[in-house]
Scaffold this motif. Structure first.
Motif, mmCIF file in Angstrom:
data_model
loop_
_atom_site.group_PDB
_atom_site.id
_atom_site.type_symbol
_atom_site.label_atom_id
_atom_site.label_comp_id
_atom_site.label_asym_id
_atom_site.label_seq_id
_atom_site.Cartn_x
_atom_site.Cartn_y
_atom_site.Cartn_z
ATOM 1 N N LEU B 5 0.986 -1.046 -0.137
ATOM 2 C CA LEU B 5 -0.058 -0.054 0.118
ATOM 3 C C LEU B 5 0.807 1.080 -0.019
ATOM 4 C CD1 LEU B 5 -2.685 -0.998 2.488
ATOM 5 C CD2 LEU B 5 -2.966 -0.563 0.005
ATOM 6 N N SER B 9 1.021 4.104 -2.877
ATOM 7 C CA SER B 9 0.784 5.560 -2.291
ATOM 8 C C SER B 9 1.868 6.399 -3.025
ATOM 9 C CB SER B 9 0.386 5.539 -1.129
ATOM 10 O OG SER B 9 -0.472 4.543 -0.601
ATOM 11 N N ALA B 12 1.771 6.530 -6.863
ATOM 12 C CA ALA B 12 0.806 7.427 -7.504
ATOM 13 C C ALA B 12 0.988 8.715 -7.274
ATOM 14 C CB ALA B 12 -0.590 7.081 -6.778
ATOM 15 N N VAL B 13 1.534 9.346 -6.107
ATOM 16 C CA VAL B 13 1.730 10.523 -5.594
ATOM 17 C C VAL B 13 3.042 11.033 -6.446
ATOM 18 C CG1 VAL B 13 2.581 12.104 -3.774
ATOM 19 C CG2 VAL B 13 0.906 10.396 -3.414
ATOM 20 N N LEU B 15 4.081 10.209 -9.387
ATOM 21 C CA LEU B 15 3.476 10.236 -11.035
ATOM 22 C C LEU B 15 2.730 11.763 -10.835
ATOM 23 C CD1 LEU B 15 2.305 6.815 -11.874
ATOM 24 C CD2 LEU B 15 4.191 8.098 -12.784
ATOM 25 N N GLY B 16 1.949 11.888 -9.777
ATOM 26 C CA GLY B 16 1.169 13.132 -9.698
ATOM 27 C C GLY B 16 2.065 14.270 -9.799
ATOM 28 N N SER B 19 3.915 14.882 -13.177
ATOM 29 C CA SER B 19 2.925 15.470 -14.277
ATOM 30 C C SER B 19 2.833 16.967 -13.817
ATOM 31 C CB SER B 19 1.595 14.954 -14.116
ATOM 32 O OG SER B 19 0.982 15.298 -12.784
ATOM 33 N N PHE B 20 3.076 17.262 -12.749
ATOM 34 C CA PHE B 20 2.954 18.948 -12.256
ATOM 35 C C PHE B 20 4.195 19.303 -12.647
ATOM 36 C CE2 PHE B 20 -0.991 18.476 -10.242
ATOM 37 C CZ PHE B 20 -1.652 19.681 -10.583
ATOM 38 N N LEU B 161 -0.269 12.567 5.673
ATOM 39 C CA LEU B 161 -0.138 11.980 4.482
ATOM 40 C C LEU B 161 -1.246 12.433 3.607
ATOM 41 C CD1 LEU B 161 1.116 9.936 2.065
ATOM 42 C CD2 LEU B 161 -0.595 8.287 3.027
ATOM 43 N N VAL B 162 -2.493 12.531 3.806
ATOM 44 C CA VAL B 162 -3.631 12.948 3.157
ATOM 45 C C VAL B 162 -3.380 14.530 2.906
ATOM 46 C CG1 VAL B 162 -6.127 13.459 3.119
ATOM 47 C CG2 VAL B 162 -5.301 11.593 4.048
ATOM 48 N N GLY B 165 -0.389 15.193 0.431
ATOM 49 C CA GLY B 165 -0.650 14.854 -0.817
ATOM 50 C C GLY B 165 -1.579 16.254 -1.260
ATOM 51 N N ALA B 166 -2.442 16.672 -0.458
ATOM 52 C CA ALA B 166 -3.219 17.843 -1.030
ATOM 53 C C ALA B 166 -2.316 18.840 -1.503
ATOM 54 C CB ALA B 166 -4.387 17.949 0.181
ATOM 55 N N LEU B 169 -0.226 18.931 -4.576
ATOM 56 C CA LEU B 169 -1.062 18.987 -5.855
ATOM 57 C C LEU B 169 -1.652 20.176 -5.815
ATOM 58 C CD1 LEU B 169 -2.617 15.331 -5.907
ATOM 59 C CD2 LEU B 169 -0.350 16.573 -7.296
ATOM 60 N N ASN B 170 -1.375 21.144 -4.883
ATOM 61 C CA ASN B 170 -1.756 22.588 -5.106
ATOM 62 C C ASN B 170 -0.807 23.610 -5.859
ATOM 63 O OD1 ASN B 170 -2.968 25.085 -4.742
ATOM 64 N ND2 ASN B 170 -3.534 24.859 -2.346
#
Lengths: 130, 289
Positions: B5, B9, B12-13, B15-16, B19-20, B161-162, B165-166, B169-170
């Protein structure tokens, strides 16, 4: 001609495609955490909408209190302000190992080696249980 | 499974973030913030990654904030005696070296709080409901269990962690300093402690309460007696409302405690001391009805 028309449209900010990709990725990233916190959809929605939908830091949820300790009443929490003096007071009442052991001994308490084993078939039937 | 997990996690982050990163060439983006967030993200992946110093620091902030709403009872003799009992029980735990502090706080609610780092607060409402020292030992043992297992820290780090992540991506976010990170930790911890822990954490703490009381020489059956008495009270009474907001019902906990008693090795229910509860030299415990 049609192509030129499309080109004349200002680019949204940020690109919605990127928004979608990021949303999916963030969803995947947050899923285990959300599961771990026990409230999957609320946590995911709170995170994703707060990130992608708004440029600013997400506002506090209604559950957010000014302060808190597990089980604290939210009303009390919101009404309170930090009390640094209270911490000093608590520190002044601290007791060390030696004193605690001596006090326990005076009360006839002796430390025992106790662990958990496997559960027995019979449930406990303690003396004095109601 | 947990490792998988974590891996998913992070991938995915990551990769996010990539992209930014590409998009950052055409738009204003603070890459420093992104990398800081990623660093914090990795840092917050496991409970063990937070040092004891950090745990104590967070705990102090939480205690200070809590005492604002729940002032300590200004009775040094009572507080001193409560600390003697509490430290004795904490010495039986897996983290006896922590700077354990115990405080009676003014509130008619029946509750007790644990802050990270080893500060336990018990309301006067709770103190009036325990009928002997053994029952108090169960209550304190439960809270000590939350601290030794770092339950709050674990949830805090998941919550971070939440929020990390937020933040990552801001695209409008500015460079994150350690002070900002600290503020975020405090803010998240406050919310967690108000919201409560999950069912399994509470069950573990109840088991710890029974175990520590038994190890300290008390009759572990006192834990069951106390829980049964709580279960007999109306759940919608104001004194119990906050407790039930963050804990399983007393009836469920009676079952958990009963199971815990049946697993004890080295002590049996009914064996052990049930000293009269004396705080400040006088009997303080409530009368059993």
């Amino acid at each position: 001609m049609e192509l030129n028309y499309i080109r004349s449209i200002p680019e949204p900010s940020p690109n919605p495609v990127v928004k979608i990709i990021v949303s999916v990725m963030l969803f995947c990233a947050l899923l285990p955490t959300a599961f771990a916190q026990g409230n999957v959809f609320t946590n995911i929605l709170r995170s994703v909408t707060g990130t992608v939908g708004r440029p600013e830091t997400p506002a506090a949820t209604p559950q957010t209190a000014v302060l808190g300790v597990r089980g604290m009443d939210e009303g009390d929490a919101k009404a309170s302000a930090p009390a640094g003096d209270g911490v000093k007071l608590i520190d002044s009442w601290a007791v060390g190992r030696t004193e605690a052991e001596a006090a326990a001994s005076r009360r006839g308490l002796t430390a025992r080696s106790v662990e958990y084993g496997k559960a027995t078939a019979d449930t406990a039937n303690p003396q004095g249980s109601q | 499974m947990r490792l998988r997990l974590f891996g998913l996690s992070f991938l995915a982050v990551a990769l996010g973030l990539m992209s930014f990163g590409i998009r950052a060439q055409s738009r204003t983006i603070d890459l420093g913030s992104v990398f800081d967030t990623a660093k914090n993200l990795v840092k917050s992946q496991s409970v063990g990654s937070m040092s004891e110093e950090e745990e104590l620091s967070i705990g102090k902030e939480v205690v200070a904030a809590t005492l604002g709403g729940y002032p300590p009872v200004k009775n040094p003799a009572l507080q001193h005696r409560l600390n003697q009992i509490g430290v004795w029980i904490a010495l039986q735990s897996s983290r006896p070296e922590l700077p354990w502090r115990f405080a009676a706080v003014q509130s008619p609610t029946i509750n007790a709080f644990a802050a990270p780092g080893g500060t336990i607060m018990v309301t006067t409402g709770m103190l009036s409901r325990v009928v002997n020292e053994a029952e108090l030992a169960c209550v304190l043992g439960h809270e000590i269990g939350h601290v030794t297992r770092r339950h709050h820290i674990g949830v805090l780090q998941k919550s971070l962690l939440v929020s990390a992540g937020a933040s990552a991506l801001n695209i409008q976010s500015k460079s994150g300093s350690s002070e900002e990170y600290r503020k975020r930790v405090i803010s998240e911890s406050k919310e967690i402690f108000t919201r409560g822990l999950d069912r399994s954490s509470e069950r573990e703490a109840d088991e710890d309460g029974v175990l520590l009381a038994a190890r300290a020489g008390y009759d572990p059956a006192a834990c069951l007696n106390f829980m049964q008495r709580l279960a007999s009270l109306k759940a919608d009474t104001g004194a119990l409302a906050a407790l039930y907001k963050t804990h399983p019902t007393a009836k469920e906990r009676v079952t958990d405690v009963d199971k815990a008693l049946s697993k004890l090795k080295g002590a049996s229910p009914g064996e052990g001391a049930r000293p009269e509860l004396t705080l400040n030299g006088t009997e303080t415990g409530g009368k059993e009805k």
